[in-house]
Design an enzyme around this catalytic site. Structure first.
Site, PDB file in Angstrom:
ATOM      1  N   CYS A  86       0.766  -1.267   0.014  1.00  0.00           N
ATOM      2  CA  CYS A  86      -0.192   0.149   0.092  1.00  0.00           C
ATOM      3  C   CYS A  86       0.765   1.195  -0.113  1.00  0.00           C
ATOM      4  CB  CYS A  86      -0.748  -0.057   1.201  1.00  0.00           C
ATOM      5  SG  CYS A  86      -1.724   1.555   1.628  1.00  0.00           S
ATOM      6  N   CYS A  89      -0.030   3.826   2.836  1.00  0.00           N
ATOM      7  CA  CYS A  89       0.490   3.263   3.998  1.00  0.00           C
ATOM      8  C   CYS A  89       1.902   3.825   4.480  1.00  0.00           C
ATOM      9  CB  CYS A  89       0.352   1.766   4.141  1.00  0.00           C
ATOM     10  SG  CYS A  89      -1.277   1.177   3.900  1.00  0.00           S
TER      11      CYS A  89
END
Length: 331
Positions: A86, A89
Site C-alpha cells: 500500500c 500506508c
C-alpha cells in the site's frame, strides 16, 4: 460503516469488536502476552502508576489483540491497519510512529498487517487501507481512512486524548529500560531519507485529494527512470483511488452483480476488492472473466491485472500464482 470507497479523509463511525473484546476479557490461566511472547503490561513495581511496555509502537495480530484491549484501559491505543504493498500506508505509517513517540507514553500505536490478520480487518470494517482507528477503555473508535497531512493527524491524536480523558483513560506508559538511558544518549530511529521530488509531489497531491496531479507526477518519475518500481506501484495505487473516487461501494457492487459479463463493472468491483485488501477475490474475479472475452475487453483485463501485480509486488505468492494463471489463459 460507510459505503463510500476510500478517500484520504473519509471518517469512520464506531465498529464492532465485541468478539475480540469478549475474548480478551475472559479469565486467563496464564499471563497475557504480546505478539512477541512478552508479558502484557501490569504496572507492578512502576512508580506513579506508569506501566512498562516493550515499545510505544507494536505489531499486533488477531491472536495478540487482546493485549491492546487491556492496554487501552490505561492509555488510548491508535490502530494502524496497513499492508506492505500500500503506497499511502508507506506515507502515513512514519507519521503515526513519529507522533506516537512525540507524545511520550500518553498513547501507543498498534500496527496491524491487513494481509495476515483478517479477523481484525473485518472487525474494524477496513474496506480500504490505510485505516486508522483507536481503542479507548476497550471500546473502538473509527478515525480516518487514507494518508493525512501530519498536522491533521496531530489534531486527531489530540481529539483521541480528549476522548480518552473524558472516559477516565488518562494514564501513561514507559518503554522498558527507558529510565536507564543516559541523558543525551541517542534514542529512536534515524530520520528517513527524503523522498525524490516527484514522489513527494505525488504524496502531497494525494493528501489534497488531487489524484490527477499525483498521477502526472508518478508518470513523470517513470519517464525519467523506467525502473523506478516505487513510482510504478504508486501510480497503480493512485490510479485505483482515482477510479473509485465519487462512487459508492453499493453502486459498484450492484452494477457488477447485475451483469457478470460487463467488463467495466467487474473491473470496478475488482478495484473495490483490492482497495479493501481482498486481493485474491479481485484476481479470481478478473481471471475467471479473461477466457470468456476477446479483443479490447480481454486487453483491459490483462492491463488491470498487470497493474495490480505492480501494486502488490511481483514476489507476493498471490501475484506469482495469478500471473501464471493469466499467462495460461492468454496463451
Amino acid at each position: 460503516m460507510t459505503n463510500v470507497p476510500p478517500t484520504p479523509s473519509s471518517l469512520r463511525g464506531a465498529v464492532d469488536l465485541s468478539s475480540l473484546v469478549d475474548r480478551a476479557q475472559r479469565p486467563q490461566t496464564a499471563p497475557a502476552t504480546t505478539g512477541a511472547g512478552t508479558p502484557a503490561p501490569t504496572g507492578a513495581g512502576q512508580p506513579d502508576g506508569v506501566l512498562s511496555v516493550p515499545s510505544l509502537v507494536m505489531d499486533v495480530t488477531d491472536q495478540s489483540f487482546q493485549d491492546v484491549v487491556q492496554l487501552s484501559t490505561v492509555v488510548p491505543v491508535i490502530v494502524d491497519i496497513w499492508a506492505e504493498w500500500c503506497g499511502p500506508c508507506k506515507q502515513l505509517s512514519p507519521v503515526l510512529e513519529r507522533l506516537t513517540e512525540e507524545y511520550a507514553g500518553r498513547l501507543v500505536l498498534a500496527k496491524v498487517d491487513a494481509d495476515t490478520n483478517p479477523q481484525l480487518v473485518q472487525a474494524f470494517q477496513a474496506q480500504s487501507i490505510p485505516t486508522v482507528a483507536a481503542v479507548i477503555g476497550g471500546r473502538p473508535l473509527g478515525l480516518f481512512v487514507g494518508a493525512l497531512p501530519e498536522a491533521e493527524v496531530r489534531d486527531v491524536f489530540e481529539q483521541v486524548l480528549q476522548a480518552a480523558e473524558q472516559n477516565g483513560v488518562a494514564g501513561r506508559v514507559q518503554v522498558d529500560g527507558a529510565a536507564d538511558v543516559p541523558e543525551g544518549a541517542e534514542q529512536g530511529e534515524p530520520e528517513p531519507e527524503p523522498l525524490p521530488p516527484h514522489h513527494q509531489a505525488a504524496y502531497d497531491a494525494i493528501e489534497r485529494g488531487d489524484y490527477a496531479a499525483a498521477i502526472a507526477e508518478y508518470r513523470t518519475a517513470i519517464l525519467q527512470d523506467p525502473h523506478d518500481q516505487m513510482a510504478v506501484a504508486g501510480l497503480a495505487q493512485v490510479s485505483l483511488l482515482d477510479r473509485l473516487s465519487g462512487r459508492t461501494a453499493d453502486e459498484i457492487r450492484a452494477a457488477a452483480g447485475a451483469d457478470q459479463r460487463d467488463v467495466a463493472a467487474q473491473l470496478a468491483v475488482a478495484d473495490l476488492d483490492v482497495s479493501g485488501g481482498h486481493v485474491e477475490d479481485a484476481f479470481g474475479r478478473l481471471l475467471d472473466l479473461v477466457p470468456t472475452v476477446f479483443g479490447e475487453d480481454r486487453e483491459a483485463l490483462r492491463v488491470r491485472l498487470v497493474e495490480y501485480f505492480e501494486l502488490i509486488g511481483s514476489e507476493d505468492p498471490r501475484v506469482v500464482a495469478a500471473r501464471r494463471r493469466l499467462a495460461n489463459a492468454l496463451y
